[in-house]
Structures are given as C-alpha cells and as structure tokens.
Design an enzyme around this catalytic site. Structure first.
Site, PDB file in Angstrom:
ATOM      1  N   ASN A 212       0.824  -1.215   0.000  1.00  0.00           N
ATOM      2  CA  ASN A 212       0.000   0.000   0.000  1.00  0.00           C
ATOM      3  C   ASN A 212       0.858   1.265   0.000  1.00  0.00           C
ATOM      4  O   ASN A 212       0.517   2.259  -0.642  1.00  0.00           O
ATOM      5  CB  ASN A 212      -0.971  -0.017   1.170  1.00  0.00           C
ATOM      6  CG  ASN A 212      -2.203  -0.860   0.853  1.00  0.00           C
ATOM      7  OD1 ASN A 212      -2.308  -1.397  -0.246  1.00  0.00           O
ATOM      8  ND2 ASN A 212      -3.115  -0.979   1.792  1.00  0.00           N
ATOM      9  N   CYS A 264      -8.330   2.107   2.831  1.00  0.00           N
ATOM     10  CA  CYS A 264      -7.047   1.419   3.060  1.00  0.00           C
ATOM     11  C   CYS A 264      -5.822   2.332   2.934  1.00  0.00           C
ATOM     12  O   CYS A 264      -5.162   2.609   3.935  1.00  0.00           O
ATOM     13  CB  CYS A 264      -6.916   0.244   2.090  1.00  0.00           C
ATOM     14  SG  CYS A 264      -8.114  -1.064   2.457  1.00  0.00           S
TER      15      CYS A 264
HETATM   16  P1  NAD Z   1     -15.327  -2.842   7.151  1.00  0.00           P
HETATM   17  O1  NAD Z   1     -15.460  -1.737   8.129  1.00  0.00           O
HETATM   18  O2  NAD Z   1     -16.129  -2.831   5.889  1.00  0.00           O
HETATM   19  O3  NAD Z   1     -15.653  -4.237   7.888  1.00  0.00           O
HETATM   20  C1  NAD Z   1     -15.222  -4.555   9.168  1.00  0.00           C
HETATM   21  C2  NAD Z   1     -16.327  -5.386   9.837  1.00  0.00           C
HETATM   22  O4  NAD Z   1     -15.847  -5.922  11.065  1.00  0.00           O
HETATM   23  C3  NAD Z   1     -17.569  -4.566  10.181  1.00  0.00           C
HETATM   24  O5  NAD Z   1     -18.708  -5.172   9.571  1.00  0.00           O
HETATM   25  C4  NAD Z   1     -17.650  -4.642  11.717  1.00  0.00           C
HETATM   26  O6  NAD Z   1     -18.986  -4.665  12.194  1.00  0.00           O
HETATM   27  C5  NAD Z   1     -16.943  -5.959  11.978  1.00  0.00           C
HETATM   28  N1  NAD Z   1     -16.404  -6.125  13.335  1.00  0.00           N
HETATM   29  C6  NAD Z   1     -15.760  -5.202  14.113  1.00  0.00           C
HETATM   30  N2  NAD Z   1     -15.398  -5.769  15.284  1.00  0.00           N
HETATM   31  C7  NAD Z   1     -15.803  -7.060  15.240  1.00  0.00           C
HETATM   32  C8  NAD Z   1     -15.680  -8.160  16.140  1.00  0.00           C
HETATM   33  N3  NAD Z   1     -15.071  -8.032  17.315  1.00  0.00           N
HETATM   34  N4  NAD Z   1     -16.208  -9.341  15.771  1.00  0.00           N
HETATM   35  C9  NAD Z   1     -16.828  -9.483  14.584  1.00  0.00           C
HETATM   36  N5  NAD Z   1     -16.959  -8.484  13.688  1.00  0.00           N
HETATM   37  C10 NAD Z   1     -16.456  -7.292  14.015  1.00  0.00           C
HETATM   38  O7  NAD Z   1     -13.772  -2.941   6.811  1.00  0.00           O
HETATM   39  P2  NAD Z   1     -13.074  -3.593   5.523  1.00  0.00           P
HETATM   40  O8  NAD Z   1     -12.935  -2.584   4.450  1.00  0.00           O
HETATM   41  O9  NAD Z   1     -13.746  -4.871   5.201  1.00  0.00           O
HETATM   42  O10 NAD Z   1     -11.608  -3.833   6.107  1.00  0.00           O
HETATM   43  C11 NAD Z   1     -11.355  -4.835   7.063  1.00  0.00           C
HETATM   44  C12 NAD Z   1      -9.857  -5.036   7.156  1.00  0.00           C
HETATM   45  O11 NAD Z   1      -9.369  -5.502   5.900  1.00  0.00           O
HETATM   46  C13 NAD Z   1      -9.051  -3.765   7.442  1.00  0.00           C
HETATM   47  O12 NAD Z   1      -7.926  -4.102   8.201  1.00  0.00           O
HETATM   48  C14 NAD Z   1      -8.613  -3.316   6.057  1.00  0.00           C
HETATM   49  O13 NAD Z   1      -7.466  -2.514   6.105  1.00  0.00           O
HETATM   50  C15 NAD Z   1      -8.339  -4.651   5.401  1.00  0.00           C
HETATM   51  N6  NAD Z   1      -8.435  -4.658   3.947  1.00  0.00           N
HETATM   52  C16 NAD Z   1      -9.517  -4.100   3.330  1.00  0.00           C
HETATM   53  C17 NAD Z   1      -9.595  -4.116   1.938  1.00  0.00           C
HETATM   54  C18 NAD Z   1     -10.738  -3.462   1.219  1.00  0.00           C
HETATM   55  O14 NAD Z   1     -10.666  -3.355  -0.009  1.00  0.00           O
HETATM   56  N7  NAD Z   1     -11.782  -3.002   1.892  1.00  0.00           N
HETATM   57  C19 NAD Z   1      -8.566  -4.712   1.171  1.00  0.00           C
HETATM   58  C20 NAD Z   1      -7.500  -5.306   1.844  1.00  0.00           C
HETATM   59  C21 NAD Z   1      -7.437  -5.263   3.237  1.00  0.00           C
END
Ligand code: NAD
Length: 448
Positions: A212, A264
């Site tokens: 990233n 991200c």
């Molecule tokens: P998001 O906010 O869309 O989803 C996170 C989810 O986790 C939410 O639905 C939330 O309710 C849930 N959550 C929080 N605490 C929890 C717990 N204790 N138990 C169960 N569920 C819980 O975020 P995202 O975009 O999906 O990103 C998630 C991770 O993935 C981050 O670290 C991000 O950097 C990484 N990531 C995201 C992408 C992307 O394209 N969005 C790509 C690569 C990596």
C-alpha cells in the site's frame, strides 16, 4: 472445509462468498446484527461488482450462512479468518487494533475444537505476535489453536476476481503445519499456479503495508510531476506514457489526477509511519508524509481550478460527478471526490453530488450536501461541472451530449479521462489536473 469469516464488511463478505464459491462450507460472523440479517437474506449491504450474485447463490445453496454467535463459529469451524476493521485511531495516525484483539479473545474463549485462526486484516507489524499471546492467555489449554497471518491484497471494484484468482498468497506462520492448512484452503489457487509465499508473521504483516505504501507513492509520484506540468505547460499524460513504457516502471498507477483515498491506503500509510516511529525508525517512513501532502494538494488544486473558472464560488452552482473514492465501488471512506465536494460547499458553492452507486453512503456521511438522482439532474442548472470519480458513465461523456443537459460550458476533469481537445474545440472552458489551464477568452454563459 468448515470455515468461519469474522467481520463481514467489504473484505470479509467478499472472502466468505468466494470461499463458498471455492467449495467450502462458510459461516460469516459480524457484531453488527443488521449487517448479518441482510447477508443472511442474501442481500449485500454494499456495492461490489459480481459479489451480490455470488452471495445470493451460496446463501440459497446453504453453503454460506451468517451469525452473530461466537459460540456457534467456535464449536463449528476448523479455520477462522479475521476480516475485522483496523481503522485509524481518533486524533492519531496509528491503527486501532482493538477490533482484531476483541475478535481473537472472543474466538479463544469460544473455540471448543482444534482450529486455526488466520488474520487477513491489515495490521501494524508486531500485531500477530501480540494476538498469539492473547490467544494463549484465553484459550482452552487442552486444544491446539494455531495462528497465521495471510494479508489481503484485493482491490475494491475487482474484489471477486482478486479473491478467486489472486496474484499471490502470502502466509506468515510460526508452525509449518499451519501453512499446509492454508494451502488446502487455497488449493484452487494453488492449482492455477498462484505463487504461495510462506514467511514469518512480521514479514507477512509488512508485505501488505509495503504494497500500500508503494501504490500510494506511485500515485503521488505522478501527481507531483503534474504540479510541474501545470506550471510549465507540459502534458502529464504523455509524460506518464513515456515513463510507464519503461518495463522497470510499468504504466499502472501512473494516471495523474485527484489522488488516492478509500478505507485502506490513507490509513495504512499513516499507521506505517506511526509504527515506524514507535520502533525508533521514524525517518525510514518519513517520505510517506510527503506522499500524503502531495495527495491532499490535488484536492486543493481541484477547488482552486473551480474557483478560478467561476471567478468566485459563493452562490455558484456546481455539479460534482462522483462521490466514491474509486469507480465500481460505493465506498466513500476518505474519498477525494467527496472531500472536494465538501470543500466547494464550505467555500459557499451550491453543490449537487451525483454518484451512480455511492449517493446513499455519501449523504449519510455529509447530509449537508445536495444529492441528485441522475447525471442530468445534477448538471441541470450547473455553472460548472467537476468530474471527480471516473465511473464509465462519466468517462463516456462527450461535449455535445453534455451540452444538451446543462447550461454550463465549464468543466474540470479531475481524473484525466476526457479528451481535452474535443472539449475545447466544442467551446468548453476545460481544465484538468496536470494541465495548464487556459481560460476560454470569449466564454459567455449559455442560457438553459
Ligand atoms: P469494514 O469496516 O467494511 O468491515 C469490518 C467489519 O468488522 C464490520 O462489519 C464490523 O462490524 C466488523 N467487526 C468489528 N469488530 C468485530 C468483532 N469483534 N467481531 C466481529 N466483527 C467485528 O472494513 P473492511 O474494508 O472490510 O476492512 C477490514 C480489514 O481488511 C481492514 O484491516 C482493512 O485494512 C483490510 N483490507 C480491506 C480491503 C478493502 O478493499 N476493503 C482490502 C485489503 C485489506
């Protein structure tokens, strides 16, 4: 295999549906009951091309289920993927890892069979080691519960294809047996010849952060040059083409424009700087502050162009085309497009935002802006149009078709997707980021 996915947001919901597509039995868990209820009905709470169909198909087949119960996943799954959020801490650059910590603690307290926990969230280096300690403290000592780190590289807008056919799989482990389990989970990718890199926790965590940081740097690199071409009258797109044809550099991520955003890149480069500082290596990542500075200056430049084309922003009607941080997504987290719309509004403009998919998310975040249901509504009485997210609907605009919809004859192409000569030849006052703006001398407002 019986697999759970903890956290079913953009990453987790995609991962869960794709694992089901690969033939696994999948149970998604989220702490948000509304999200779980929607997913369990086969309804995707966000937009991602191709994902709604996959979700629907596998919810219907029974291979993909959703729950809010840690007890249920703890008793059932042999592999648990962690896809919970790691947002930026309020008022700080560092990542908030409390969600991954909570998830691991909840799993440790409820797992009743041997299992493997696999982190996919993007985390600061050292997190997996700490989670291993949390796991050891809270788990049933009679069980064998392993931990692995398998960072996710998917791109929103291409999430399904990136998950089903990634360009690499990186796995950080402290026990070779856990890498074998993950090889079995990803056997379909293995058969396609996808490189499978096995390493330690720290390297796995850092590969994702490095990817990233590199992508953000490449975008800001070309945008830094666009500041210079704007000043001297060069052509940033030709410069990028001349640069990208060097096979050591490559053409991707060299389109000058409004820069990066989303859930991200911005938070990850800030988290990386914060972590490097904690490790006593603040200087190693200091260049990322400049990368971010360049990125934010593009937004200022877009606002400056709008103001200079209109004379003043106060009371002027501006159509903002795009709110999502990128096309084919409804994600407005840290969106450059929405930030520009808000800056224009704050400067007194009457802003009408239209995004093909992201209006709902944008209006939730910034209810004070006005949102139009269609392109034609957004531009109907505009003085100026800004193209802020490069959706196909906007890329395909021509000066003649747009002229029928709006009295405006001024446009800012903040994504460098329109052909400047066509617009100036048709009498439009045209500006793009990275090009010197030459106002049309005989511009006269067109009555609607
Ligand atoms: P998001 O906010 O869309 O989803 C996170 C989810 O986790 C939410 O639905 C939330 O309710 C849930 N959550 C929080 N605490 C929890 C717990 N204790 N138990 C169960 N569920 C819980 O975020 P995202 O975009 O999906 O990103 C998630 C991770 O993935 C981050 O670290 C991000 O950097 C990484 N990531 C995201 C992408 C992307 O394209 N969005 C790509 C690569 C990596």
């Amino acid at each position: 295999m019986k697999i759970s996915v903890i956290g079913t947001g953009y990453l987790g919901a995609t991962h869960a549906a794709c694992l089901a597509e690969l033939g696994h039995d999948v149970l998604g868990l989220d702490t948000d009951p509304l999200k779980v209820a929607a997913l369990a009905e086969g309804e995707l709470p966000f937009f991602e091309p191709g994902l709604a169909e996959l979700l629907h198909r596998h919810v219907a087949s029974g291979r993909l289920r959703f729950t809010t119960s840690y007890e249920e996943v703890g008793a059932w799954a042999e592999v648990h993927f962690l896809g919970v959020g790691t947002p930026q801490r309020q008022g700080e650059g560092s990542a908030d890892t409390t969600f991954v910590e909570d998830a691991v603690r909840s799993l440790a307290e409820t797992i009743t069979r041997d299992a493997l926990i696999v982190g996919k969230s993007t985390v600061p280096v050292g997190t997996a080691q700490r989670l291993g300690e949390i796991l050891a403290r809270h788990q049933d000592p009679s069980l064998k519960i392993g931990l692995a780190w398998n960072p996710e590289f998917l791109r929103e807008g291409f999430a399904v294809q990136d998950t089903l056919r990634p360009d690499r799989i990186v796995v950080g482990v402290d026990d070779a047996a856990n890498a074998s389990t993950l090889r079995a989970v990803y056997s379909a990718a293995d058969e396609l010849g996808v490189p499978f890199i096995i390493t330690d926790f720290e390297t796995a965590e850092l590969v994702k952060m490095a990817a990233n940081a590199f992508l953000a740097t490449k975008i800001s690199f070309i945008n830094a040059f666009s500041e210079i071409t704007e000043a001297v009258g060069g052509d940033i797109q030709t410069l990028a083409a001349g640069l990208g044809l060097d096979e050591r550099i490559g053409p991707k991520f060299l389109r000058a424009g409004l820069g990066f955003g989303g859930g991200c890149l911005p938070k990850d480069i800030r988290a990386l700087q914060a972590r490097a500082s904690e490790l006593g290596h603040e200087r190693s990542m200091r260049f990322l502050a400049e990368v971010e500075g360049i990125n934010l200056r593009r937004r200022e430049r877009a606002v400056f162009l709008a103001a200079s084309m209109l004379g003043e922003l106060q009371g002027k009607k501006v159509a903002a085309l795009g709110a999502a941080f990128k096309p084919d997504s409804d994600d407005v987290r840290d969106s450059p497009a929405l930030d520009v719309a808000v800056r224009l509004f704050d400067a007194g403009a009457d802003v009408s935002v239209y995004d093909p998919k992201a209006n709902a998310n944008a209006s939730q975040r910034f209810p004070r802006l006005a949102y139009a249901d269609s392109l034609s509504d957004a531009v109907a009485d505009a003085d100026l149009i800004l193209l802020l997210t490069e959706w196909d609907e906007f890329r395909s605009l021509s000066p003649d078709t747009l002229a029928v919809l709006t009295p405006a004859r001024k446009i800012v192409d903040a994504r460098n997707v329109l052909i400047a000569d066509q617009w100036t030849a048709a009498g439009w006052d045209f500006a793009a980021l990275g090009r010197r703006h030459t106002p049309v001398p005989d511009y006269a407002p067109v009555s609607a």
